[in-house]
Scaffold this active site. Structure first.
Site, mmCIF file in Angstrom:
data_model
loop_
_atom_site.group_PDB
_atom_site.id
_atom_site.type_symbol
_atom_site.label_atom_id
_atom_site.label_comp_id
_atom_site.label_asym_id
_atom_site.label_seq_id
_atom_site.Cartn_x
_atom_site.Cartn_y
_atom_site.Cartn_z
ATOM 1 N N HIS A 154 -30.403 -40.647 55.741
ATOM 2 C CA HIS A 154 -31.079 -40.371 57.005
ATOM 3 C C HIS A 154 -32.270 -39.450 56.788
ATOM 4 O O HIS A 154 -33.152 -39.343 57.626
ATOM 5 C CB HIS A 154 -30.118 -39.802 58.052
ATOM 6 N N ASP A 181 -24.979 -43.484 53.684
ATOM 7 C CA ASP A 181 -25.965 -42.449 53.973
ATOM 8 C C ASP A 181 -26.463 -41.817 52.674
ATOM 9 O O ASP A 181 -26.106 -40.698 52.355
ATOM 10 C CB ASP A 181 -25.370 -41.392 54.903
ATOM 11 N N GLY A 236 -30.883 -29.132 58.348
ATOM 12 C CA GLY A 236 -31.579 -28.789 57.125
ATOM 13 C C GLY A 236 -30.660 -28.809 55.919
ATOM 14 O O GLY A 236 -31.104 -28.945 54.781
ATOM 15 N N SER A 265 -28.511 -31.132 55.411
ATOM 16 C CA SER A 265 -28.241 -32.535 55.096
ATOM 17 C C SER A 265 -28.706 -32.895 53.697
ATOM 18 O O SER A 265 -29.778 -32.489 53.254
ATOM 19 C CB SER A 265 -28.974 -33.464 56.073
ATOM 20 N N SER A 291 -23.688 -35.629 54.840
ATOM 21 C CA SER A 291 -24.211 -36.599 55.794
ATOM 22 C C SER A 291 -24.449 -35.951 57.154
ATOM 23 O O SER A 291 -25.516 -36.065 57.734
ATOM 24 C CB SER A 291 -23.249 -37.773 55.935
#
Length: 283
Positions: free
Chosen positions: A127, A157, A235, A237, A254
């Site tokens: 993402h 992801d 942030g 992620s 994720s």
């Protein structure tokens, strides 16, 4: 199997149904097949999977799920013989390894450095990589890290950025401060003591609480994720989930719900799937 993420755009949760939309009626299935029943759940802000502590399937709903949808989900959970549980906050991807990477006006965290032969890559959340083709090491976006070469999201992801700049890329996790050498990938198990590293909240530790979890973000469904009781914020992620005592990476962040003030739940893409998908090794 497919799965979802955290870069500082602040992206909200993924899902195949528009936020706030009521879930379509599910087909009537026997409660003896809980996975078959729950696989139809697509309501944004929900997640489901086996809870090892109780031995039952758990459906979780966040604060964005409307009362009418909660009522429908309770009926579905009853049909599946599952428990319904509310988790505070909003289930979301957290775009803002461990060190920050920047692209498309957002920020994420680097998950792992990997290679194929003599070519080196950053592994991070899919993402995150959907948001930009060129990535940088600084928020001013003056020092090039590399270019996006692959994205797998939603469903899974994860994504790849190929190093093009003259940036050192050790096989290590940044531990705010310091570096922990990475010895290779590992496989998560319930009850395992783990930590994660991310640019927004640094290093946080906890335990693995579930495997093979399905998460419904506002932008799509992610499958086969690791669940922990570790908090995270936008942030973080893409940052790594790892075992500090052995230097093994288990997954990349994720998304999740909650925050690092009151606590939260986070979900991770298993690293082994990413390495296998692209034929990579951890250097």
């Amino acid at each position: 199997m497919r799965r979802s993420p955290l870069v500082v755009l602040v992206l909200t949760a993924l899902l195949l149904v528009a936020p706030g939309a009521a879930q379509a009626a599910l087909p009537d299935r026997a409660g003896s097949d809980p996975v078959g029943v729950l696989s139809g759940v697509r309501t944004p802000g929900t997640a489901w999977g086996l809870d090892p502590a109780s031995g039952r399937m758990i459906v979780t709903v966040d604060d964005t799920v409307a009362p009418a949808d909660v009522a429908r989900l309770r009926t579905v959970a009853d049909r599946a013989g599952a428990l319904l549980r509310r988790e505070p906050g909003t289930l979301r991807t957290l775009i803002a390894a461990g060190q920050g990477i920047y692209g498309g006006g957002g920020r994420c965290s680097l998950g792992a450095n990997a290679r194929s032969g003599s070519t080196y890559y950053v592994i991070t959340a899919g993402h995150c990589t959907t948001t930009a083709a060129t990535w940088y090491t600084d928020s001013a976006q003056t020092t090039v890290l590399g270019t996006r070469t692959a994205t797998n999201y939603p469903g899974d992801d994860y994504g790849l950025i190929r190093y093009t700049g003259r940036i050192a890329h050790p096989s290590a996790v940044y531990t705010y401060p310091g570096l922990l050498a990475i010895n290779g990938p590992g496989t998560a198990y319930v009850g395992q003591a783990v930590c994660r590293s991310g640019v927004t909240t640094g290093v946080r530790c906890g335990t693995v609480t579930g495997l093979n979890q399905t998460v419904n973000y506002a932008t799509g469904v992610i499958y086969g994720l690791i669940r922990t009781n570790i908090c995270a914020e936008p942030g973080d992620s893409g940052g790594p989930l790892y075992v500090a005592s052995t230097g093994t990476i288990l997954g990349i962040l994720s998304g999740g719900s909650g925050n690092c003030t009151s606590g939260g739940t986070t979900y991770y893409q298993p690293i082994a799937e990413v390495l296998a998908a692209y034929g990579l090794t951890l250097p």
